[in-house]
Design a protein around this motif. Structure first.
Motif, PDB file in Angstrom:
ATOM      1  N   GLY A 278      52.019  59.565  43.424  1.00  0.00           N
ATOM      2  CA  GLY A 278      50.608  59.321  43.302  1.00  0.00           C
ATOM      3  C   GLY A 278      50.227  58.027  43.995  1.00  0.00           C
ATOM      4  N   ALA A 279      48.961  57.667  43.906  1.00  0.00           N
ATOM      5  CA  ALA A 279      48.444  56.478  44.572  1.00  0.00           C
ATOM      6  C   ALA A 279      48.806  55.239  43.780  1.00  0.00           C
ATOM      7  CB  ALA A 279      46.927  56.594  44.721  1.00  0.00           C
ATOM      8  N   ALA A 280      49.338  54.246  44.489  1.00  0.00           N
ATOM      9  CA  ALA A 280      49.704  52.986  43.843  1.00  0.00           C
ATOM     10  C   ALA A 280      49.637  51.878  44.879  1.00  0.00           C
ATOM     11  CB  ALA A 280      51.102  53.066  43.231  1.00  0.00           C
ATOM     12  N   ASP A 281      49.294  50.696  44.439  1.00  0.00           N
ATOM     13  CA  ASP A 281      49.247  49.544  45.338  1.00  0.00           C
ATOM     14  C   ASP A 281      49.680  48.299  44.578  1.00  0.00           C
ATOM     15  OD1 ASP A 281      46.737  48.024  44.286  1.00  0.00           O
ATOM     16  OD2 ASP A 281      46.035  50.102  44.532  1.00  0.00           O
ATOM     17  N   VAL A 282      50.076  47.264  45.323  1.00  0.00           N
ATOM     18  CA  VAL A 282      50.549  46.020  44.737  1.00  0.00           C
ATOM     19  C   VAL A 282      49.811  44.865  45.389  1.00  0.00           C
ATOM     20  CG1 VAL A 282      52.472  45.883  46.377  1.00  0.00           C
ATOM     21  CG2 VAL A 282      52.574  44.599  44.236  1.00  0.00           C
ATOM     22  N   THR A 283      49.456  43.868  44.567  1.00  0.00           N
ATOM     23  CA  THR A 283      48.765  42.673  45.037  1.00  0.00           C
ATOM     24  C   THR A 283      49.526  41.443  44.562  1.00  0.00           C
ATOM     25  OG1 THR A 283      46.635  43.818  44.873  1.00  0.00           O
ATOM     26  CG2 THR A 283      46.588  41.406  45.043  1.00  0.00           C
ATOM     27  N   ILE A 284      49.773  40.494  45.471  1.00  0.00           N
ATOM     28  CA  ILE A 284      50.476  39.257  45.148  1.00  0.00           C
ATOM     29  C   ILE A 284      49.511  38.099  45.351  1.00  0.00           C
ATOM     30  CG2 ILE A 284      52.520  37.848  45.548  1.00  0.00           C
ATOM     31  CD1 ILE A 284      53.196  40.676  44.762  1.00  0.00           C
ATOM     32  N   THR A 285      49.329  37.249  44.350  1.00  0.00           N
ATOM     33  CA  THR A 285      48.462  36.079  44.453  1.00  0.00           C
ATOM     34  C   THR A 285      49.225  34.833  44.010  1.00  0.00           C
ATOM     35  OG1 THR A 285      47.593  36.379  42.204  1.00  0.00           O
ATOM     36  CG2 THR A 285      46.403  37.478  44.002  1.00  0.00           C
ATOM     37  N   GLY A 286      48.702  33.679  44.405  1.00  0.00           N
ATOM     38  CA  GLY A 286      49.333  32.414  44.033  1.00  0.00           C
ATOM     39  C   GLY A 286      50.388  31.976  45.046  1.00  0.00           C
ATOM     40  N   ASP A 287      50.940  30.802  44.796  1.00  0.00           N
ATOM     41  CA  ASP A 287      51.974  30.261  45.676  1.00  0.00           C
ATOM     42  C   ASP A 287      53.308  30.920  45.368  1.00  0.00           C
ATOM     43  OD1 ASP A 287      50.114  28.544  46.801  1.00  0.00           O
ATOM     44  OD2 ASP A 287      50.504  26.945  45.337  1.00  0.00           O
ATOM     45  N   ARG A 288      53.804  31.693  46.307  1.00  0.00           N
ATOM     46  CA  ARG A 288      55.061  32.402  46.086  1.00  0.00           C
ATOM     47  C   ARG A 288      56.231  31.415  46.069  1.00  0.00           C
ATOM     48  NH1 ARG A 288      54.522  37.876  49.841  1.00  0.00           N
ATOM     49  NH2 ARG A 288      52.359  38.378  49.248  1.00  0.00           N
ATOM     50  N   ARG A 289      57.161  31.658  45.153  1.00  0.00           N
ATOM     51  CA  ARG A 289      58.340  30.794  45.030  1.00  0.00           C
ATOM     52  C   ARG A 289      59.457  31.589  44.347  1.00  0.00           C
ATOM     53  NH1 ARG A 289      54.549  29.300  41.279  1.00  0.00           N
ATOM     54  NH2 ARG A 289      55.213  29.202  39.074  1.00  0.00           N
ATOM     55  N   ALA A 327      50.894  27.958  37.818  1.00  0.00           N
ATOM     56  CA  ALA A 327      51.607  26.677  37.874  1.00  0.00           C
ATOM     57  C   ALA A 327      52.883  26.698  37.048  1.00  0.00           C
ATOM     58  CB  ALA A 327      50.685  25.549  37.407  1.00  0.00           C
ATOM     59  N   HIS A 328      52.809  27.230  35.832  1.00  0.00           N
ATOM     60  CA  HIS A 328      53.962  27.183  34.933  1.00  0.00           C
ATOM     61  C   HIS A 328      54.386  28.558  34.421  1.00  0.00           C
ATOM     62  CE1 HIS A 328      53.594  22.846  34.915  1.00  0.00           C
ATOM     63  NE2 HIS A 328      52.324  22.960  34.574  1.00  0.00           N
ATOM     64  N   GLU A 329      53.835  29.616  35.001  1.00  0.00           N
ATOM     65  CA  GLU A 329      54.215  30.951  34.570  1.00  0.00           C
ATOM     66  C   GLU A 329      53.912  31.952  35.669  1.00  0.00           C
ATOM     67  OE1 GLU A 329      51.995  32.054  31.125  1.00  0.00           O
ATOM     68  OE2 GLU A 329      50.072  32.090  32.173  1.00  0.00           O
ATOM     69  N   VAL A 330      54.488  33.126  35.502  1.00  0.00           N
ATOM     70  CA  VAL A 330      54.200  34.235  36.400  1.00  0.00           C
ATOM     71  C   VAL A 330      53.665  35.380  35.544  1.00  0.00           C
ATOM     72  CG1 VAL A 330      56.555  35.137  36.258  1.00  0.00           C
ATOM     73  CG2 VAL A 330      55.120  35.737  38.207  1.00  0.00           C
TER      74      VAL A 330
END
Length: 384
Positions: A278-289, A327-330
């Protein structure tokens, strides 16, 4: 001083002189050999005994050496009365040596008894022994009284200092042994924790795989009951077999991740969405680390389980996966666009909502799951 201080024996570590450096041990042995040489010299150079008398004197001095060695053994075993008996033998041998003219050996034995008693026996027993030995020394000493008093004080101080030094070494050895035991226990605890972590990872991977397989097998069962086309049934069986293979691959991946060989989390989520039905998408925000291994694994497993539950309870619904670096969590947010609302649970004793929540709590995070505005929403927060 308390009663315990008066009656306490020096520890075995102190009496064994553990932790003493090699030069110091060599020096102690040299002093003992010097004392023994002095005693033997006094026996052979005496002008009052000749022939068998000198032989008897040497035998008596060797008996004194044997008694001193036995005294060291009985004090090591903390045996009071045998130790007192051996000290009495030494004092008697010194008196006998003095009576036949062996002044130097007698003085050495008396002084040695005073020092050894203070070093190796309980204070309550050592003080009378030292007093008797030093009294004998004072009686036969030809020195002036200030020199004799200084010698007596020096011997008492030497015995007490040796005792304190031995007890300090014994305490250091006990602390070292405790530290080694603590390190061994810490290493064992770490090993057990690592085993539990590996077991949890494998359990979660296999539970997710089995849950997905059950979805396809259940669909195949329903198709068989409805006399559906053979091709449709075969597709479901092939899909279940594929899930089994994926489960084995994910198990290997989990073991590799535990060894520090982690695929980037963003790439993993992208692959997971690409494999979703089915239809699915992913979004990444913030400073990756980079994330700690356990936090990364938690995000991966929750995303897998959320997509599996969406496929099971809302087939055909659009699924949106959002990963936010704060800043302190994902934060991981997985939500579908609709379908029959229901409780997200595993099957066959699998992972499910309870397993996801337990994983989050182990890391000090939280997980919430429930109906949203359109469909079902799973939100994971993990401190990093």
């Amino acid at each position: 001083m308390t009663a315990n201080v008066w009656t306490r024996w020096p520890s075995r570590e102190a009496l064994l002189h553990e932790g003493v450096s090699r030069p110091r041990r060599l020096l102690a042995r040299g002093v003992r050999l010097l004392v023994l040489g002095t005693l033997l010299w006094g026996a052979f150079t005496s002008s009052r005994l000749h022939g068998w008398g000198s032989v008897a004197a040497v035998v008596g001095l060797l008996a004194a050496v044997c008694a001193a060695w036995a005294f060291f053994r009985t004090t090591l075993a903390h045996r009071l009365w045998p130790s007192l008996a051996l000290v009495a033998v030494l004092l008697a041998l010194a008196v006998g040596a003095r009576s036949v003219g062996f002044d130097v050996p007698a003085l050495v034995i008396w002084c040695g008894c005073a020092v050894m008693a203070l070093e190796r026996m309980p204070v309550l027993a050592a003080l009378p022994v030292s007093s008797v030995a030093l009294t004998c020394y004072v009686v036969v000493s030809d020195d002036a009284w200030p020199a004799t008093a200084a010698t007596v004080a020096g011997l008492l101080l030497a015995g007490y200092v040796l005792r304190l030094d031995a007890e300090a070494r014994g305490s250091a050895q006990r602390l070292l042994a405790q530290e080694r035991a603590a390190r061994a226990a810490e290493a064992e605890t770490a090993a057990l924790a690592e085993r539990a972590r590996i077991a949890r990872e494998i359990h979660d991977v296999l539970a997710h795989s089995l849950s997905a397989q059950l979805v396809h097998l259940e669909a195949a069962r329903l198709l068989i009951e409805r006399d559906a086309d053979r091709r449709q049934i075969l597709d479901r069986v092939v899909a279940a077999r594929g899930m089994a293979r994926e489960g084995l691959a994910e198990t290997r991946q989990a073991l590799s991740a535990l060894r520090g060989d982690l695929t980037p989390l963003e790439d993993f989520l992208a692959q997971l969405v690409d494999m979703a039905e089915g239809a699915a998408d992913v979004t990444i925000t913030g400073d990756r680390r980079p994330l700690p291994a356990e936090a990364s694994q938690a995000v991966r497993r929750v995303a897998q389980e959320a997509l599996t539950n969406a496929r099971r309870h809302a087939p055909g619904a659009r699924v949106r996966v959002r990963l936010e670096y704060r800043a302190h969590e994902v934060v991981l947010d997985v939500r579908d666009s609709g379908g029959p609302p229901g409780e997200v649970t595993g099957t066959g004793g699998g992972y499910g909502l309870l397993g996801m929540r337990e994983r989050a709590e182990l890391l000090g995070g939280s997980l919430s799951a429930g109906p949203g505005e359109e469909g079902f929403v799973v939100t994971l927060k993990v401190p990093v």
